[in-house]
Design a protein around this motif. Structure first.
Motif, PDB file in Angstrom:
ATOM      1  N   THR A 138       0.794  -1.226   0.000  1.00  0.00           N
ATOM      2  CA  THR A 138       0.000   0.000   0.000  1.00  0.00           C
ATOM      3  C   THR A 138       0.834   1.288   0.000  1.00  0.00           C
TER       4      THR A 138
ATOM      5  N   VAL B 178       2.329   1.817  -3.534  1.00  0.00           N
ATOM      6  CA  VAL B 178       1.388   2.253  -4.561  1.00  0.00           C
ATOM      7  C   VAL B 178       0.990   3.703  -4.324  1.00  0.00           C
TER       8      VAL B 178
ATOM      9  N   TYR C 143       1.706   7.329  -6.913  1.00  0.00           N
ATOM     10  CA  TYR C 143       0.778   8.326  -7.436  1.00  0.00           C
ATOM     11  C   TYR C 143       1.397   9.709  -7.529  1.00  0.00           C
TER      12      TYR C 143
ATOM     13  N   PHE D 220      -3.222   5.927   1.099  1.00  0.00           N
ATOM     14  CA  PHE D 220      -3.397   5.541  -0.302  1.00  0.00           C
ATOM     15  C   PHE D 220      -4.611   6.224  -0.910  1.00  0.00           C
TER      16      PHE D 220
ATOM     17  N   TRP E 170      -7.275  11.276  -8.906  1.00  0.00           N
ATOM     18  CA  TRP E 170      -8.570  11.262  -9.571  1.00  0.00           C
ATOM     19  C   TRP E 170      -9.097  12.670  -9.801  1.00  0.00           C
TER      20      TRP E 170
END
Lengths: 291, 303
Positions: free
Chosen positions: B215, B218, B222, B269, B281
């Motif tokens: 986790t 990742v 980003y 995360f 996003w």
């Protein structure tokens, strides 16, 4: 005697439904999704426990199946946003499992569900946890839940055998033939979640994975035909249940653990000795060709 | 605030928090490399495989010794990775199914041995089930030393071998072409992963240890495209999760450390996935909307 009977019946029902579903997981290369689902159903079970205030099977089934589908959906979503597929599986199932463990341990006093049971199941106590309906004792609840799950799996597989088969081997062709591939994908995932919940109480979260993957992989090394693979997988599952129970009895160890270990032993034997894909026979054939 | 002060003043607590933060830091580092090599779930298999190793070590020695557990877990982890590779290489079973088989088989054996130990009524076994979900508060001083030692070794190795690790993570073929011992380096990296997993089992538990590898890495991915920044961020994220895990589990009775640590990492995360400037996003949707508007305006201007 009767306790042996119920334990064995539970184990056999569990391994039959896991064995059937596992074949499709192996063929669709989604073995680890099965792992993820079986971990992710825990918060569903815990939440259902909190809301229903007891071991209400229907609430647990619904809660856990929803959570299982949610985890599949989240994994899919992460993957489509560019995260590697195994990393997205790892993130989602650990997060959901952590939520489940936290809910369980914070409410340890209020709910009768301890972490040991969650992990290893308590198949030994199956016969005392009975389902009463209209005041009559209907027998062990796990047997009912697993029987229902197995029935659902068998009926859906029989109804849509052709569709499941085609989506398992060639999803692109299936889509071109007009089969709603996504629908069958989620149907399979829903069945896996349902079976995981039903097996959860008897063998625990982590061993469900073993029963989903190991017998199916064993069958995969025995045959090249889907129908036979399903049959062998169920047979391997049932054999490991029976032998595993015996081993647990002899060594006084966890029944769930012994069942999975036996399944693993069967797999190793198959891996070495299977007539078509076994390692030893292949080596022998190679040597004969070379000579 | 009082609670934070308590952690700072209580020497035992201070050690444990430091240990967990170091653990988070080093697992973030090695997890980043594993992520880039697309081997994230190896950590999961290794952590599950450690359980029978620990049980056998306990059965052989009869005492809870961290060194014994470490050795047992190390050997079990080595057998597990070998088994996964072997199954995938010598049959038509794919890597992921092989991983599932080995993971659940080892865990099954572990559970079998664990219940045997529990049934045998051995005096010192009471703490063995803590290995499943971790209880940082139960760590002894020497456990923390062990953790600190492993983490420092790992940090040092990652710094020294930064360049080779970087190359084999991105282009192993090229590294092989340059004549580097790629297989040796990969094995070393796997060994470091096993070390972190084993070191972390007491704090986080076997079931959730893999999250600490995956986790934070990742999440860090980003924010950046540079390996050095990613490693730094993953380390920081891991350390923060370790801190918050120990903090909350020491505040609330009955709360295991592992799940809280994992949940903290997941929150980091989620924030990264939403808010990271380039890949997040929100940023992505805003850019898409702006591009669509520009295109529409441009379209009308031409007409």
């Amino acid at each position: 005697m009767s306790s042996d009977f119920w334990i064995l019946l539970t184990a056999i029902l569990m391994s039959a439904s896991c064995g059937l579903l596992g074949c499709f997981l192996i063929l669709r290369k989604m073995a680890l999704i099965g792992d993820a689902i079986s971990h992710a159903v825990l918060p569903g079970i815990a939440i259902a426990f909190l809301f229903s205030g007891g071991r209400d099977s229907v609430a647990m089934m619904i809660g856990a199946t929803l959570l299982g589908l949610l985890s599949v959906f989240l994994i899919q979503w992460l993957r489509s946003s560019g995260v590697q597929s195994d990393a997205s599986i790892g993130i989602i199932f650990t997060a959901l499992f952590a939520v489940g463990v936290i809910i369980v341990s914070l409410n340890a006093r209020n709910i009768d569900l301890d972490l040991d049971c969650v992990l290893f199941g308590e198949i030994a106590y199956v016969q005392w946890d009975t389902w009463t309906w209209n005041g009559t004792d209907m027998g062990p609840r796990s047997v009912w839940m697993l029987g229902f799950a197995l029935m659902a799996v068998v009926i859906l597989l029989m109804l849509f055998y052709k569709q499941f088969k085609l989506t398992a081997f060639d999803p692109a062709l299936a889509a071109a033939c007009g089969i709603p591939v996504m629908l069958f994908h989620y149907m399979l995932m829903g069945l896996v979640s349902m079976t995981s919940v039903a097996s959860f109480e008897s063998v625990g979260a982590i061993l469900v994975v073993g029963m989903l993957i190991i017998p199916a992989a064993t069958a995969y090394l025995w045959t090249d035909r889907l129908g036979m693979m399903l049959l062998y997988s169920v047979v391997a599952g049932i054999a490991s249940s029976v032998l595993g129970y015996g081993a647990a009895y002899v060594w006084n160890a966890s029944i769930g653990g012994s069942i999975v270990t036996t399944a693993g032993v069967l797999f190793v034997l198959t891996f070495l000795l299977s007539p078509r894909h076994g390692l030893l026979l292949r080596k022998w054939r190679q040597r004969r060709l070379a000579a | 605030m009082d609670a934070l002060w308590m952690i700072w003043t209580d020497p035992n607590m201070r050690w444990i928090v430091a240990g967990c933060m170091l653990l988070g830091l080093s697992s973030g580092l090695i997890g980043s490399y594993m992520l880039l090599q697309k081997r994230s779930l190896i950590g999961d298999a290794l952590a599950h495989a450690a359980l029978p190793g620990i049980c056998i070590a306990f059965m052989l020695t009869g005492v809870k010794s961290t060194v014994g557990f470490l050795l047992g877990a190390l050997i079990a982890g080595a057998i597990a990775t070998f088994g996964i590779r072997w199954i995938a290489a010598h049959s038509r079973i794919k890597q992921d199914a092989a991983m599932g088989i080995v993971l659940s088989l080892f865990f099954g054996i572990g559970v079998m041995l664990l219940t045997r130990i529990q049934h045998s009524g051995d005096g010192g076994q009471s703490g063995l089930d803590k290995f499943l979900f971790g209880q940082a508060a139960s760590m002894m001083r020497e456990d923390v030393y062990m953790l600190a030692g492993i983490s420092s070794l790992l940090l040092l190795l990652c710094l020294l071998l930064y360049k080779p690790f970087k190359l084999i993570s991105f282009d192993a073929g090229f590294a092989r072409g340059l004549g580097w011992p790629v297989a040796r380096l990969e094995q070393l990296m796997l060994l470091l992963t096993v070390l972190v997993v084993v070191a972390g089992i007491q704090a986080v538990g076997v079931v959730l240890m893999s999250a600490l590898l995956i986790t934070p890495a990742v999440a860090a991915r980003y924010w950046t495209d540079k390996l050095s920044v990613m490693l730094l961020l993953a380390g920081i994220f891991g350390a923060c999760s370790g801190f918050s895990g120990t903090f909350w589990s020491s505040m609330v009775t009955g709360l295991p450390t592992g799940p809280v640590t994992v949940l903290s990492a997941t929150i980091v995360f989620a924030v990264s996935a939403l808010l990271a400037p380039q890949r997040g996003w929100v940023g992505k949707s805003l850019r898409q909307r702006r591009a669509r508007q520009q295109w529409q305006q441009g379209g009308t201007a031409h007409e």
